[in-house]
Write a protein that holds these residues in place. Structure first.
Motif, PDB file in Angstrom:
ATOM      1  N   GLY A  83      40.942  -0.577  -0.736  1.00 48.16           N
ATOM      2  CA  GLY A  83      40.789   0.870   0.400  1.00 48.16           C
ATOM      3  C   GLY A  83      41.531   1.886  -0.723  1.00 48.16           C
ATOM      4  N   THR A 137      43.182  10.133   3.266  1.00 49.20           N
ATOM      5  CA  THR A 137      42.229   9.166   2.410  1.00 49.20           C
ATOM      6  C   THR A 137      41.146   9.733   2.473  1.00 49.20           C
ATOM      7  OG1 THR A 137      43.046   7.571   4.856  1.00 49.20           O
ATOM      8  CG2 THR A 137      41.068   6.846   3.582  1.00 49.20           C
ATOM      9  N   PRO A 140      37.387   5.820  -1.118  1.00 51.57           N
ATOM     10  CA  PRO A 140      38.056   4.849  -2.307  1.00 51.57           C
ATOM     11  C   PRO A 140      36.872   4.435  -3.338  1.00 51.57           C
ATOM     12  CG  PRO A 140      38.367   3.898   0.000  1.00 51.57           C
ATOM     13  CD  PRO A 140      36.557   4.859   0.028  1.00 51.57           C
ATOM     14  N   ILE A 244      35.442   1.585   8.114  1.00 53.22           N
ATOM     15  CA  ILE A 244      36.422   2.403   7.533  1.00 53.22           C
ATOM     16  C   ILE A 244      36.199   4.166   8.389  1.00 53.22           C
ATOM     17  CG2 ILE A 244      36.792   3.518   4.783  1.00 53.22           C
ATOM     18  CD1 ILE A 244      35.705   1.085   3.667  1.00 53.22           C
ATOM     19  N   VAL A 248      39.284   5.952   9.911  1.00 54.93           N
ATOM     20  CA  VAL A 248      39.601   7.086   9.710  1.00 54.93           C
ATOM     21  C   VAL A 248      39.782   8.809  10.366  1.00 54.93           C
ATOM     22  CG1 VAL A 248      40.056   9.193   7.914  1.00 54.93           C
ATOM     23  CG2 VAL A 248      39.287   6.770   6.384  1.00 54.93           C
ATOM     24  N   ILE A 427      44.038   1.259   3.622  1.00 53.60           N
ATOM     25  CA  ILE A 427      43.063   2.538   3.263  1.00 53.60           C
ATOM     26  C   ILE A 427      45.012   3.805   2.303  1.00 53.60           C
ATOM     27  CG2 ILE A 427      41.506   4.437   4.180  1.00 53.60           C
ATOM     28  CD1 ILE A 427      40.704   3.132   6.533  1.00 53.60           C
TER      29      ILE A 427
END
Length: 575
Positions: A83, A137, A140, A244, A248, A427
């Motif tokens: 992540g 975040t 990735p 994901i 987030v 993450i």
């Protein structure tokens, strides 16, 4: 299951600039020495065994890197994982080519320079609120970068490199000392209800971290790896990508990451940034990594001094290292950002005449009262930096049977990244590597300000050193936030100037000089520390610095020597 004996000393932990005191002096780093047949050095024995299994199966160094990273994501999730992002420096023995694979995260396209400004107050969020949020975040890059490197160099099928981690996640692994320790330290930052999956994974029903040796399974992570093993794009598109993005964008402080941000992520391959040091070439990652510039600058200044005559037992040796570090950090902080958005005077910052002039400011008998950035050739006027770098990360090195080498630094940023978990992994909170305040008092945009699609500046310094014939000499690197630069430079000076073995170079007390304060690790000679203070240095002694240096060095007869930093749980081993 039985685990390899941990060759480790007491580990130190740093969080948000506060370094925890070290309980013991660093012991000599665990070291392995044997004829060349490949080697892996990493921060956890399970990860090392995964890499060795790939090498035994006929894999290239990149195959082993995939195996190591996927296991680190499981057994050392506080430091790195799928992540997050990474920089890989790769040496190809047949051609002598040194390349860099850039898997640094990108800011969402809907993020702007006010990303970390609280709309209710108009002021930046406190660091912890920014860190423990979706705002932190970025898209990735680790998986996409590893796939790019595998397409160039992999010898095994992509899917084969995930088997070790999948089996370990399903069958269970023993919690290592560092994971247990940092989990417990993180309890004060963890809202058990808010953290959901992360809290139930890291803590028991009483909110206590799992003890060392507790067998932990992670079937969700095994399922995620099965998807990625089938097709790397399954990380960036489809059900996992949607999960994901949803995680987030959960409250509180939801982020801006979208499915398009993931689907459009692309890693980069570039030539390594190499600079001379005595008879060697020091090769690392260019911006947005700052290690290639800052480590190269430290060494470029030290090259004007006879460092072999001023060893680690002398105040002069450390004074020279401290002053070169302070000057290099000042330039790094002022100029380095993502070159897709900022004009960074890379060549000027490593120009030999410029570094010689900077070195001329150094008098080991007297500290420079206040260090400022210089004006290298090609530099434009830039506003001052305002980035609050944080510690974290993991580093590993690999050589395969053909002599190809990987030096890779990988991170989710702060401990356990953003604290948000999905699909069995954490993450990243990589965007907190940007400056929270985008503009200076004159309204000029800082080089490391948030911009859509931009990669934040990194301190990562994965390094490969070539000898005078262009052949592999050694690989090194470290985690540790902005201190990575000092840790890596220390290991290089220790081996190349002071004649230390990889183990002794890694175990040297850490000395980090950035700005007007010098942080020196517990175990440093008290007499030398007093002498440095007498020369005008402002020193914080007895501070535990959080390095995790891993090294492979090849001797003239082909013998490999590997070392793992005693401050973490790692080992160096051969197939």
């Amino acid at each position: 299951m039985t685990r390899f004996t941990l060759l480790t000393a007491a580990s130190a932990f740093a969080l948000m600039g506060c370094n925890a005191p070290s309980d013991t002096e660093a012991a000599p780093a665990p070291e392995t020495q044997a004829p060349a047949s490949g080697m892996v050095a990493a921060a956890n024995p399970d990860a090392v065994q995964a890499g060795l299994a790939a090498l035994r199966a006929g894999g290239d160094a990149v195959d082993a890197a995939i195996a190591v990273q996927t296991v680190l994501s499981l057994v050392e999730p506080q430091s790195s994982g799928i992540g997050g992002g990474a920089f890989m420096v790769h040496y190809e023995a047949d051609t002598g080519e040194v390349s860099v694979y850039n898997g640094r995260e990108r800011a969402p396209m809907s993020a702007d320079e006010d990303l970390f400004i609280n709309p209710e107050t108009g002021a930046p969020y406190p660091y912890v609120q920014a860190w423990r949020s979706g705002l932190s975040t970025g898209a990735p890059g680790a998986i996409a970068m590893l796939h790019m490197a595998h397409s160039d160099h992999g010898a095994l099928e992509w899917s084969e490199n995930f088997d070790f981690a999948i089996n370990l996640a399903d069958q269970g692994f023993e919690v290592a000392p560092r994971l247990s320790n940092i989990s417990q330290r993180m309890a004060g930052f963890t809202d058990m209800e808010e953290s959901g999956a992360a809290a139930s994974y890291l803590f028991d029903a009483n909110g206590e971290a799992w003890p060392v040796g507790h067998v932990l399974t992670n079937p969700d992570y095994a399922d995620s790896l099965r998807l990625i093993a089938q097709d790397w794009r399954n990380f960036y598109e489809g059900d996992l990508a949607q999960a994901i993005v949803a995680t987030v964008n959960e409250a509180p402080r939801p982020g801006y990451l979208t499915e398009d941000d993931l689907a459009n992520y692309e890693p980069e391959k570039v030539s390594a940034l190499c600079s001379p040091y005595r008879s060697y070439q020091i090769c690392s990652a260019p911006p947005p990594a700052s290690g290639g510039i800052a480590v190269g600058a430290i060494l470029g200044m030290l090259e004007t001094f006879d460092m072999s005559a001023h060893g680690p037992e002398t105040a002069d040796g450390w004074a020279l290292f401290i002053e070169a570090s302070r000057l290099a950090y000042a330039d790094r902080d002022h100029y380095v950002g993502d070159t897709a958005f900022v004009d960074v005077p890379v060549e000027g910052l490593l120009d030999r005449d410029y570094l010689a002039a900077r070195a001329g400011l150094i008098d080991p008998a007297m500290a420079i009262p206040a260090v400022t950035h210089g004006t290298p050739p090609g530099a434009d006027e830039q506003p001052d930096d305002a980035t609050n770098d944080q510690p974290g990360t993991s580093h590993f090195v690999i050589m395969d049977a053909d002599g190809d080498v990987v030096s890779m630094t990988t991170t989710v940023e702060s401990p356990f990244g953003s604290g948000r978990m999905v699909g069995g992994f954490f993450i990243n909170n990589q965007l907190t590597d940007f400056s929270f305040v985008a503009r200076d008092e004159e309204g000029r945009l800082r080089p490391n300000a948030v911009q859509p699609g931009k990669r934040p500046r990194s301190s990562m310094s994965p390094t490969i050193v070539l000898d005078s014939d262009g052949a592999f000499e050694l690989a090194t690197g470290s985690p540790g936030g902005n201190s990575i630069i000092a840790y890596t430079a220390k290991s290089l000076v220790g081996m190349l100037d002071w004649g230390l073995s990889p183990a002794d170079a890694a175990a040297l007390p850490n000395v980090v000089a950035r700005g007007d304060t010098v942080n020196i690790e517990e175990g440093f000679d008290e007499t030398l520390m007093a002498e440095l203070r007498a020369r005008g240095f402002t020193i914080q002694g007895g501070r535990g610095e959080n390095s995790g240096i891993h090294i492979i060095r090849e001797l003239e007869d082909g013998t490999l020597i590997g070392a793992a930093d005693p401050r973490r749980d790692g080992i160096a081993a051969q197939p």
